[in-house]
Design an enzyme around this catalytic site. Sequence first.
Site, PDB file in Angstrom:
ATOM      1  N   ARG A 192       0.800  -1.227   0.000  1.00  0.00           N
ATOM      2  CA  ARG A 192       0.000   0.000   0.000  1.00  0.00           C
ATOM      3  C   ARG A 192       0.838   1.285   0.000  1.00  0.00           C
ATOM      4  O   ARG A 192       0.445   2.300   0.581  1.00  0.00           O
ATOM      5  CB  ARG A 192      -0.936   0.025   1.217  1.00  0.00           C
ATOM      6  CG  ARG A 192      -2.055  -0.953   1.122  1.00  0.00           C
ATOM      7  CD  ARG A 192      -2.882  -0.677  -0.136  1.00  0.00           C
ATOM      8  NE  ARG A 192      -4.070  -1.482  -0.157  1.00  0.00           N
ATOM      9  CZ  ARG A 192      -4.090  -2.754  -0.580  1.00  0.00           C
ATOM     10  NH1 ARG A 192      -3.011  -3.312  -1.079  1.00  0.00           N
ATOM     11  NH2 ARG A 192      -5.210  -3.431  -0.554  1.00  0.00           N
ATOM     12  N   CYS A 240     -10.762   0.295   2.500  1.00  0.00           N
ATOM     13  CA  CYS A 240     -10.277  -0.130   3.811  1.00  0.00           C
ATOM     14  C   CYS A 240      -9.689   1.074   4.550  1.00  0.00           C
ATOM     15  O   CYS A 240      -8.883   1.823   3.996  1.00  0.00           O
ATOM     16  CB  CYS A 240      -9.224  -1.228   3.661  1.00  0.00           C
ATOM     17  SG  CYS A 240      -9.968  -2.824   3.287  1.00  0.00           S
ATOM     18  N   GLU A 315      -4.902   3.555   6.619  1.00  0.00           N
ATOM     19  CA  GLU A 315      -4.550   3.444   5.195  1.00  0.00           C
ATOM     20  C   GLU A 315      -5.109   4.642   4.427  1.00  0.00           C
ATOM     21  O   GLU A 315      -4.467   5.166   3.517  1.00  0.00           O
ATOM     22  CB  GLU A 315      -5.114   2.150   4.600  1.00  0.00           C
ATOM     23  CG  GLU A 315      -4.798   2.023   3.112  1.00  0.00           C
ATOM     24  CD  GLU A 315      -5.490   0.846   2.434  1.00  0.00           C
ATOM     25  OE1 GLU A 315      -5.328  -0.286   2.896  1.00  0.00           O
ATOM     26  OE2 GLU A 315      -6.194   1.082   1.435  1.00  0.00           O
TER      27      GLU A 315
HETATM   28  N1  EPU Z   1     -12.531 -10.733   8.426  1.00  0.00           N
HETATM   29  C1  EPU Z   1     -13.311 -10.900   9.539  1.00  0.00           C
HETATM   30  N2  EPU Z   1     -14.211  -9.906   9.852  1.00  0.00           N
HETATM   31  C2  EPU Z   1     -14.333  -8.785   9.104  1.00  0.00           C
HETATM   32  C3  EPU Z   1     -13.530  -8.622   7.962  1.00  0.00           C
HETATM   33  C4  EPU Z   1     -12.630  -9.627   7.644  1.00  0.00           C
HETATM   34  O1  EPU Z   1     -13.216 -11.912  10.235  1.00  0.00           O
HETATM   35  O2  EPU Z   1     -15.159  -7.932   9.452  1.00  0.00           O
HETATM   36  C5  EPU Z   1     -11.587 -11.808   8.064  1.00  0.00           C
HETATM   37  C6  EPU Z   1     -11.966 -12.476   6.745  1.00  0.00           C
HETATM   38  O3  EPU Z   1     -12.893 -13.490   6.935  1.00  0.00           O
HETATM   39  C7  EPU Z   1     -10.628 -12.975   6.245  1.00  0.00           C
HETATM   40  C8  EPU Z   1      -9.641 -11.943   6.767  1.00  0.00           C
HETATM   41  O4  EPU Z   1     -10.306 -11.234   7.805  1.00  0.00           O
HETATM   42  O5  EPU Z   1     -10.314 -14.219   6.840  1.00  0.00           O
HETATM   43  C9  EPU Z   1      -9.188 -10.979   5.664  1.00  0.00           C
HETATM   44  O6  EPU Z   1     -10.331 -10.312   5.137  1.00  0.00           O
HETATM   45  P1  EPU Z   1     -10.505 -10.011   3.569  1.00  0.00           P
HETATM   46  O7  EPU Z   1     -10.327 -11.276   2.799  1.00  0.00           O
HETATM   47  O8  EPU Z   1     -11.765  -9.247   3.410  1.00  0.00           O
HETATM   48  O9  EPU Z   1      -9.253  -9.139   3.184  1.00  0.00           O
HETATM   49  P2  EPU Z   1      -8.676  -7.843   3.874  1.00  0.00           P
HETATM   50  O10 EPU Z   1      -7.283  -8.187   4.320  1.00  0.00           O
HETATM   51  O11 EPU Z   1      -9.602  -7.263   4.875  1.00  0.00           O
HETATM   52  C10 EPU Z   1      -7.497  -6.861   1.751  1.00  0.00           C
HETATM   53  C11 EPU Z   1      -7.293  -5.435   1.347  1.00  0.00           C
HETATM   54  C12 EPU Z   1      -8.485  -4.952   0.535  1.00  0.00           C
HETATM   55  C13 EPU Z   1      -8.670  -5.871  -0.663  1.00  0.00           C
HETATM   56  C14 EPU Z   1      -8.896  -7.300  -0.160  1.00  0.00           C
HETATM   57  C15 EPU Z   1      -9.101  -8.296  -1.280  1.00  0.00           C
HETATM   58  C16 EPU Z   1      -6.038  -4.212   3.052  1.00  0.00           C
HETATM   59  C17 EPU Z   1      -6.130  -3.331   4.254  1.00  0.00           C
HETATM   60  N3  EPU Z   1      -7.202  -4.597   2.547  1.00  0.00           N
HETATM   61  O12 EPU Z   1      -8.615  -6.847   2.635  1.00  0.00           O
HETATM   62  O13 EPU Z   1      -8.168  -3.655   0.062  1.00  0.00           O
HETATM   63  O14 EPU Z   1      -9.785  -5.452  -1.432  1.00  0.00           O
HETATM   64  O15 EPU Z   1      -7.749  -7.704   0.613  1.00  0.00           O
HETATM   65  O16 EPU Z   1      -8.010  -8.364  -2.100  1.00  0.00           O
HETATM   66  O17 EPU Z   1      -4.926  -4.517   2.593  1.00  0.00           O
HETATM   67  C18 EPU Z   1      -8.425  -1.286   0.283  1.00  0.00           C
HETATM   68  O18 EPU Z   1      -7.203  -1.245   0.217  1.00  0.00           O
HETATM   69  O19 EPU Z   1      -9.125  -0.269   0.367  1.00  0.00           O
HETATM   70  C19 EPU Z   1      -9.054  -2.601   0.294  1.00  0.00           C
HETATM   71  C20 EPU Z   1     -10.345  -2.743   0.469  1.00  0.00           C
END
Ligand code: EPU
Length: 324
Positions: A192, A240, A315
């Site tokens: 990021r 995010c 972020e």
């Molecule tokens: N999870 C929970 N509860 C929640 C949200 C997530 O338990 O309320 C768990 C999910 O079940 C999963 C883990 O946390 O096991 C990760 O969640 P997710 O797969 O949604 O991915 P993320 O790490 O939250 C990242 C990026 C997103 C991107 C997604 C998909 C960051 C901060 N976020 O999300 O990027 O879209 O992967 O590739 O790096 C952004 O940068 O604005 C953004 C949305």
Amino acid sequence: MISLQNWPCAALFDADLSAKTTMHVGGRAEWLLEPADPEELCAAYNAARERGFVPRILGGGANLIVDDGRLPGVVITTDRMKRCFRPSLDGASALDHEGPRSNVAPAPPASDPRLIAWAGATLPSLVQNASALGLSGLECLAGVPGHLGGGVAMNAGGKWGELWDSLELVRVLEPDGSVRDLARAECTPRYRNGALGERVVVSAILKLVPASVAAVREKTREYLSEKRRVQPVTEWSAGCVFKNPDPARSNGCSAGKLVDIAGLKGRVKGDALVSPLHGNFIINRGHATATDVLALIEEVRAEVAAVTGVTLETEVKVWRAATC
Ligand code: EPU
């Protein structure tokens, strides 16, 4: 009011910025400059610097919270710099070419698998164009809002990949106003963070991989539907809010999961809401102010730290009215 008053491009005085961000909060800019091409962007930037301003660059406003009130100084938007085209066949320096008059059109897989895009090309349009041309590499950006410039600056992406994976060259404006081409090998993008410092992205060359149109479409569709399943993509948000912490510090938990563990999903401040679907999104339900959103972010950060011991790093970028 549109004005050309001494600016080298279209300019608005006292311009509303809230509609220019995906969070739809915030106040007004003293000046909003709207360059229509890379040359005007450089000229606008230099004109602002000559008048003593440090211009802020506004891309798609997808990762940004603009404070309430009036931002003094100059904001430059890349909104009118949307062009995306293929390199010329004669092999001449691609970024110096104007490109065809219209945006890139679907065609059979090209022998040159590159796309050239100006800073204001939207990430969804790049994903769509690459898919229509059978060029693979941008599927990981399916459903990511914003412009190329912001995407390069913050290394937009997610768990399937990042924009910098597909960059060959970035043309930037240095803080002294000079233009410079940075090859991928000269840059050190991180999670990021495109690590460009104060430089402004003007345009870029994307190097993609020839594939079948059907395969690229299928992967794009798959990522998009997964995203829709777990993220509130149709709501007003800034994506995010927090970076995912180092897994060693958070026991492997993502930021969203930590918010979830702290029991904060559904927390409200004014019309701002922590998404019940994904803990790392704050949603504007329609009438939130930047003050509501910023207060909710700090509340979430403090409570997550108290419950889990992890202090989350923001972020989203915040433009404060008080600091120029
Ligand atoms: N999870 C929970 N509860 C929640 C949200 C997530 O338990 O309320 C768990 C999910 O079940 C999963 C883990 O946390 O096991 C990760 O969640 P997710 O797969 O949604 O991915 P993320 O790490 O939250 C990242 C990026 C997103 C991107 C997604 C998909 C960051 C901060 N976020 O999300 O990027 O879209 O992967 O590739 O790096 C952004 O940068 O604005 C953004 C949305």
